[in-house]
Motif scaffolding. Structure first.
Motif, PDB file in Angstrom:
ATOM      1  N   ILE A   1       0.837  -1.204   0.000  1.00 15.91           N
ATOM      2  CA  ILE A   1       0.000   0.000   0.000  1.00 15.91           C
ATOM      3  C   ILE A   1       0.870   1.251   0.000  1.00 15.91           C
ATOM      4  CG2 ILE A   1      -1.727   1.306   1.294  1.00 15.91           C
ATOM      5  CD1 ILE A   1      -2.870  -1.380   2.254  1.00 15.91           C
ATOM      6  N   SER A   2       1.958   1.226   0.740  1.00 12.23           N
ATOM      7  CA  SER A   2       2.851   2.391   0.778  1.00 12.23           C
ATOM      8  C   SER A   2       3.433   2.683  -0.607  1.00 12.23           C
ATOM      9  CB  SER A   2       3.987   2.169   1.771  1.00 12.23           C
ATOM     10  OG  SER A   2       3.468   2.032   3.070  1.00 12.23           O
ATOM     11  N   LEU A   3       3.874   1.652  -1.309  1.00 11.00           N
ATOM     12  CA  LEU A   3       4.404   1.842  -2.662  1.00 11.00           C
ATOM     13  C   LEU A   3       3.316   2.301  -3.633  1.00 11.00           C
ATOM     14  CD1 LEU A   3       6.854  -1.180  -2.984  1.00 11.00           C
ATOM     15  CD2 LEU A   3       7.440   1.245  -2.824  1.00 11.00           C
TER      16      LEU A   3
ATOM     17  N   GLY B   1      -6.736   4.169  -0.885  1.00 12.89           N
ATOM     18  CA  GLY B   1      -5.496   3.549  -0.438  1.00 12.89           C
ATOM     19  C   GLY B   1      -5.180   3.889   1.011  1.00 12.89           C
ATOM     20  N   VAL B   2      -5.356   5.148   1.382  1.00 11.43           N
ATOM     21  CA  VAL B   2      -5.140   5.552   2.772  1.00 11.43           C
ATOM     22  C   VAL B   2      -6.154   4.866   3.679  1.00 11.43           C
ATOM     23  CG1 VAL B   2      -5.291   7.521   4.364  1.00 11.43           C
ATOM     24  CG2 VAL B   2      -4.019   7.737   2.229  1.00 11.43           C
TER      25      VAL B   2
ATOM     26  N   LEU C   1      -7.407   0.934   7.822  1.00 10.08           N
ATOM     27  CA  LEU C   1      -8.151  -0.231   8.311  1.00 10.08           C
ATOM     28  C   LEU C   1      -7.238  -1.425   8.574  1.00 10.08           C
ATOM     29  CD1 LEU C   1     -11.503  -0.048   6.325  1.00 10.08           C
ATOM     30  CD2 LEU C   1     -11.043   0.593   8.689  1.00 10.08           C
ATOM     31  N   CYS C   2      -6.125  -1.522   7.858  1.00 10.59           N
ATOM     32  CA  CYS C   2      -5.139  -2.566   8.180  1.00 10.59           C
ATOM     33  C   CYS C   2      -4.613  -2.373   9.596  1.00 10.59           C
ATOM     34  CB  CYS C   2      -3.971  -2.522   7.199  1.00 10.59           C
ATOM     35  SG  CYS C   2      -4.219  -3.462   5.703  1.00 10.59           S
TER      36      CYS C   2
ATOM     37  N   LEU D   1     -11.387  -1.822  -0.069  1.00  7.14           N
ATOM     38  CA  LEU D   1     -10.922  -0.473  -0.405  1.00  7.14           C
ATOM     39  C   LEU D   1      -9.702  -0.527  -1.327  1.00  7.14           C
ATOM     40  CD1 LEU D   1     -11.273   1.498   2.956  1.00  7.14           C
ATOM     41  CD2 LEU D   1     -12.591   1.805   0.860  1.00  7.14           C
ATOM     42  N   LEU D   2      -8.818  -1.472  -1.064  1.00  4.41           N
ATOM     43  CA  LEU D   2      -7.638  -1.624  -1.905  1.00  4.41           C
ATOM     44  C   LEU D   2      -8.032  -2.043  -3.327  1.00  4.41           C
ATOM     45  CD1 LEU D   2      -4.578  -1.507  -2.122  1.00  4.41           C
ATOM     46  CD2 LEU D   2      -4.495  -3.856  -1.265  1.00  4.41           C
TER      47      LEU D   2
END
Length: 138
Positions: free
Chosen positions: A14-16, A68-69, A74-75, A100-101
């Motif tokens: 997710i960060s990438l 993405g955020v 939620l993770c 969401l992803l």
């Protein structure tokens, strides 16, 4: 059964992804600024249409980033729920994070298509100009 490492595996991805979205946003912002400057010097309906397309793409990127955020958030919540002993809530939260992803990735695909369509319009203009040049007497 969900454990702490499962949601944690999504952190780097997710960060990438968010970094890639930010880079696309910055690239589009630069293009919009250049087109705006071009429009100030030579107003054109074509430039207005291009800026409109870019505006829609910027809005999509905003939603892609937001989803993405939300997924990353939620993770973290799911990891907290696992840590505090709420496994059923963690599964629902993590599942929502994955949705969401998926939504973010789907919007990314749509934005990519819009980008490709815009490039194809420019390429068709070049092809038309090349054909006109070839037909003109020399």
């Amino acid at each position: 059964m969900l454990n702490l490492t499962t949601p944690a595996l999504l952190f780097p991805a997710i960060s990438l992804l968010l970094l890639a979205y930010t880079n696309r946003y910055l690239a589009l912002a630069s293009i919009i600024r250049n087109l705006y400057d071009d429009y100030q010097q030579t107003p054109s309906d074509k430039l207005v249409r291009q800026i409109g397309n870019l505006r829609r793409r910027i809005a999509l990127i905003k939603w892609m980033q937001s989803m993405g955020v939300g997924s990353l958030f939620l993770c973290v919540v799911a990891m907290f729920q696992i840590y505090t002993g709420w496994p059923q809530a963690a599964q629902i939260t993590f599942g929502t994070s994955l949705l969401l992803l998926i939504s973010s990735l789907g919007m990314s695909l749509l934005e990519l298509r819009m980008s490709t369509d815009a490039l194809n319009i420019l390429l068709s203009d070049l092809v038309a100009a090349e054909r006109a040049r070839d037909k003109s007497p020399r």
